[in-house]
Scaffold this active site. Sequence first.
Site, PDB file in Angstrom:
ATOM      1  N   ASP A 112       0.813  -1.222   0.000  1.00 17.02           N
ATOM      2  CA  ASP A 112       0.000   0.000   0.000  1.00 17.02           C
ATOM      3  C   ASP A 112       0.841   1.264   0.000  1.00 17.02           C
ATOM      4  O   ASP A 112       0.437   2.286   0.557  1.00 17.02           O
ATOM      5  CB  ASP A 112      -0.975   0.024   1.202  1.00 17.02           C
ATOM      6  CG  ASP A 112      -1.841  -1.206   1.250  1.00 17.02           C
ATOM      7  OD1 ASP A 112      -2.278  -1.648   0.176  1.00 17.02           O
ATOM      8  OD2 ASP A 112      -2.066  -1.727   2.353  1.00 17.02           O
ATOM      9  N   LYS A 120       2.118   2.267  -4.987  1.00 16.95           N
ATOM     10  CA  LYS A 120       2.931   1.856  -6.155  1.00 16.95           C
ATOM     11  C   LYS A 120       2.213   2.149  -7.468  1.00 16.95           C
ATOM     12  O   LYS A 120       2.859   2.460  -8.459  1.00 16.95           O
ATOM     13  CB  LYS A 120       3.231   0.350  -6.086  1.00 16.95           C
ATOM     14  CG  LYS A 120       4.173  -0.038  -4.975  1.00 16.95           C
ATOM     15  CD  LYS A 120       4.433  -1.520  -4.947  1.00 16.95           C
ATOM     16  CE  LYS A 120       3.259  -2.364  -4.483  1.00 16.95           C
ATOM     17  NZ  LYS A 120       2.840  -2.147  -3.094  1.00 16.95           N
ATOM     18  N   ALA A 129      -3.874  -7.738  -4.337  1.00 14.01           N
ATOM     19  CA  ALA A 129      -3.345  -6.388  -4.527  1.00 14.01           C
ATOM     20  C   ALA A 129      -4.425  -5.469  -5.075  1.00 14.01           C
ATOM     21  O   ALA A 129      -5.424  -5.934  -5.613  1.00 14.01           O
ATOM     22  CB  ALA A 129      -2.185  -6.440  -5.511  1.00 14.01           C
ATOM     23  N   ARG A 172       3.186 -29.037  -5.344  1.00 12.93           N
ATOM     24  CA  ARG A 172       3.235 -29.558  -6.720  1.00 12.93           C
ATOM     25  C   ARG A 172       1.936 -30.232  -7.143  1.00 12.93           C
ATOM     26  O   ARG A 172       1.923 -31.117  -7.987  1.00 12.93           O
ATOM     27  CB  ARG A 172       4.432 -30.504  -6.901  1.00 12.93           C
ATOM     28  CG  ARG A 172       5.742 -29.729  -6.831  1.00 12.93           C
ATOM     29  CD  ARG A 172       6.892 -30.588  -6.497  1.00 12.93           C
ATOM     30  NE  ARG A 172       6.775 -31.108  -5.155  1.00 12.93           N
ATOM     31  CZ  ARG A 172       7.650 -31.912  -4.587  1.00 12.93           C
ATOM     32  NH1 ARG A 172       8.709 -32.308  -5.258  1.00 12.93           N
ATOM     33  NH2 ARG A 172       7.499 -32.332  -3.353  1.00 12.93           N
ATOM     34  N   GLN A 208       2.142  -5.923  -3.082  1.00  6.59           N
ATOM     35  CA  GLN A 208       2.431  -5.962  -1.643  1.00  6.59           C
ATOM     36  C   GLN A 208       3.770  -5.256  -1.374  1.00  6.59           C
ATOM     37  O   GLN A 208       4.075  -4.296  -2.050  1.00  6.59           O
ATOM     38  CB  GLN A 208       2.419  -7.395  -1.107  1.00  6.59           C
ATOM     39  CG  GLN A 208       1.030  -8.036  -1.078  1.00  6.59           C
ATOM     40  CD  GLN A 208       0.637  -8.688  -2.376  1.00  6.59           C
ATOM     41  OE1 GLN A 208       1.423  -9.380  -2.981  1.00  6.59           O
ATOM     42  NE2 GLN A 208      -0.580  -8.462  -2.811  1.00  6.59           N
ATOM     43  N   LYS A 230       3.311  10.082  -0.827  1.00  6.24           N
ATOM     44  CA  LYS A 230       2.351  10.708   0.099  1.00  6.24           C
ATOM     45  C   LYS A 230       3.033  11.640   1.091  1.00  6.24           C
ATOM     46  O   LYS A 230       2.669  11.699   2.271  1.00  6.24           O
ATOM     47  CB  LYS A 230       1.534   9.616   0.807  1.00  6.24           C
ATOM     48  CG  LYS A 230       0.703   8.787  -0.176  1.00  6.24           C
ATOM     49  CD  LYS A 230      -0.190   7.778   0.480  1.00  6.24           C
ATOM     50  CE  LYS A 230      -1.594   8.287   0.650  1.00  6.24           C
ATOM     51  NZ  LYS A 230      -2.561   7.224   0.968  1.00  6.24           N
TER      52      LYS A 230
HETATM   53  P1  IMP Z   1      -2.886 -12.613   1.705  1.00  9.43           P
HETATM   54  O1  IMP Z   1      -1.901 -12.050   0.725  1.00  9.43           O
HETATM   55  O2  IMP Z   1      -4.311 -12.373   1.312  1.00  9.43           O
HETATM   56  O3  IMP Z   1      -2.606 -14.045   2.009  1.00  9.43           O
HETATM   57  O4  IMP Z   1      -2.695 -11.828   3.097  1.00  9.43           O
HETATM   58  C1  IMP Z   1      -1.513 -11.957   3.872  1.00  9.43           C
HETATM   59  C2  IMP Z   1      -1.117 -10.639   4.497  1.00  9.43           C
HETATM   60  O5  IMP Z   1      -0.687  -9.747   3.471  1.00  9.43           O
HETATM   61  C3  IMP Z   1      -2.245  -9.923   5.242  1.00  9.43           C
HETATM   62  O6  IMP Z   1      -1.684  -9.220   6.344  1.00  9.43           O
HETATM   63  C4  IMP Z   1      -2.760  -8.934   4.223  1.00  9.43           C
HETATM   64  O7  IMP Z   1      -3.392  -7.819   4.804  1.00  9.43           O
HETATM   65  C5  IMP Z   1      -1.460  -8.544   3.535  1.00  9.43           C
HETATM   66  N1  IMP Z   1      -1.662  -8.086   2.169  1.00  9.43           N
HETATM   67  C6  IMP Z   1      -1.984  -8.814   1.091  1.00  9.43           C
HETATM   68  N2  IMP Z   1      -2.083  -8.060  -0.004  1.00  9.43           N
HETATM   69  C7  IMP Z   1      -1.801  -6.806   0.388  1.00  9.43           C
HETATM   70  C8  IMP Z   1      -1.714  -5.561  -0.307  1.00  9.43           C
HETATM   71  O8  IMP Z   1      -1.897  -5.449  -1.526  1.00  9.43           O
HETATM   72  N3  IMP Z   1      -1.377  -4.487   0.468  1.00  9.43           N
HETATM   73  C9  IMP Z   1      -1.123  -4.591   1.792  1.00  9.43           C
HETATM   74  N4  IMP Z   1      -1.198  -5.718   2.469  1.00  9.43           N
HETATM   75  C10 IMP Z   1      -1.528  -6.828   1.776  1.00  9.43           C
END
Ligand code: IMP
Length: 448
Positions: A26, A29, A52, A160, A236, A343
């Site tokens: 966040d 990007k 994302a 796998r 991420q 920001k």
């Molecule tokens: P997952 O990727 O859905 O498995 O989530 C795992 C962790 O990554 C959690 O803490 C989510 O909030 C965080 N997360 C996943 N995608 C994002 C993103 O695009 N921005 C910020 N945090 C993310």
Amino acid sequence: MTSEPMKHSTSHQSGITIVVGAQWGDEGKGKWIDWIAGGADIVARYQGGNNAGHTLYVKGQKVVLHQIPSGIFHGGQKCVLAAGVVINPGELVREMAKVAPFATATPDNLWLSARAHTITPWHIATDGRREAQREAAASGSAIGTTKRGIGPTYSEKTARSGLRFGDYVNPVARKNWMEAMVSAVDGFAAHCESHKAEWDAFSKVADQLAPFVCDAEARVRKAAGEGKKILMEGAQGTLLDLDHGTFPFVTSSSTIAAGACASLGIPPRAVTGIYGIAKAYLTRVGAGPFPTELTDETGDALRERGQEFGATTGRPRRCGWFDAVAMRYAQDVNGFDGVILNKFDILSGMDELKIAVAYEHPELGRIEQFPWNAEVLAACKPVYKTFTGWHGELPKTGGIEALPKAALDYIRAIEKSSGIKVVAAGTGPGRDEALLGRDLERLVALNS
Ligand code: IMP
């Protein structure tokens, strides 16, 4: 931000550039990838899935993309979802419809890697079930995932037994995979029965996506060999990396710069630039340690001013001060040529600002290196340096050097304490709302 490329006078340069989130995701990007992508021939997403969210403004309209790279709006660019990505087919088709008023996704401009793995209704259900179990556990071990099936899909891949996208769009291979899952996985057959509509929809869009599936990595390598300009975009952020992040409070993929090479099958030697995107403060969604988190009114002010609510889940983001310990770590792991401090305008109007330069641990004392252990990190208290804030509007454009002294001092302090070079600062969501800093030439060349 808008999708029209920003023009610069610098000549077209070939090369492979990686853009990485330097914090917990966040970082904004989307704006910068879109800005840099203006000059790229190919824009490739290298990991993650529809967890994302990139918010863009196209012709004045807000568009949130979860899977398709923003390059789709630039015209003439090839957009790639590479091998390291996990793809939700139904969501991808919906996203294609969402971009349709502005750009048409075709097999010529959207390349879906046959090696990418497929998020299925089963994986989404499994994510929800596992997260509910963790939430219910006395240990309070919930990760706060986005419940998009990301972790289970990557688990299946490393076991796998996952469904590669090239197999998903092949009816025979898809059927074989379904049958193998039915015989190997408890509850799979029952899920297919009880969620028949979802599975039917899942199968139905396969034919539509089939023409887009290709050996995307081979195409990208060929283009690289021809001197094309390639942008590899991460989702991420560094601290959510499966290996190098705050495990287990991480996502399930390799978010760091090296992950781009692994995903695209690109020799690391071929990479010509690596840029990090960081916020001028820090946010995190989901659970996990966050030493500089502000649970007071200052944190609330950052959230309100910065509109810190998740683009994918709408969850309020946890907010805190800039953490130079974490940033030094991100610099070490990624080897950034420069960092964009996004920001920056959000900090205007605060009486004082803080940067964590070290941590204090109750047993280990002063810590200057980002710990590998989330429990240790959770017990760390930040050691802050305090800075005088600035009031009034900042210039939106121009050079960083033109900033008022307090604002410039803050940027220089971030550079010094984190060992990074700030090449630009974001001053608003608009494409031109950027202050340009030192050694920006290479970044600007990418954009031309
Ligand atoms: P997952 O990727 O859905 O498995 O989530 C795992 C962790 O990554 C959690 O803490 C989510 O909030 C965080 N997360 C996943 N995608 C994002 C993103 O695009 N921005 C910020 N945090 C993310």
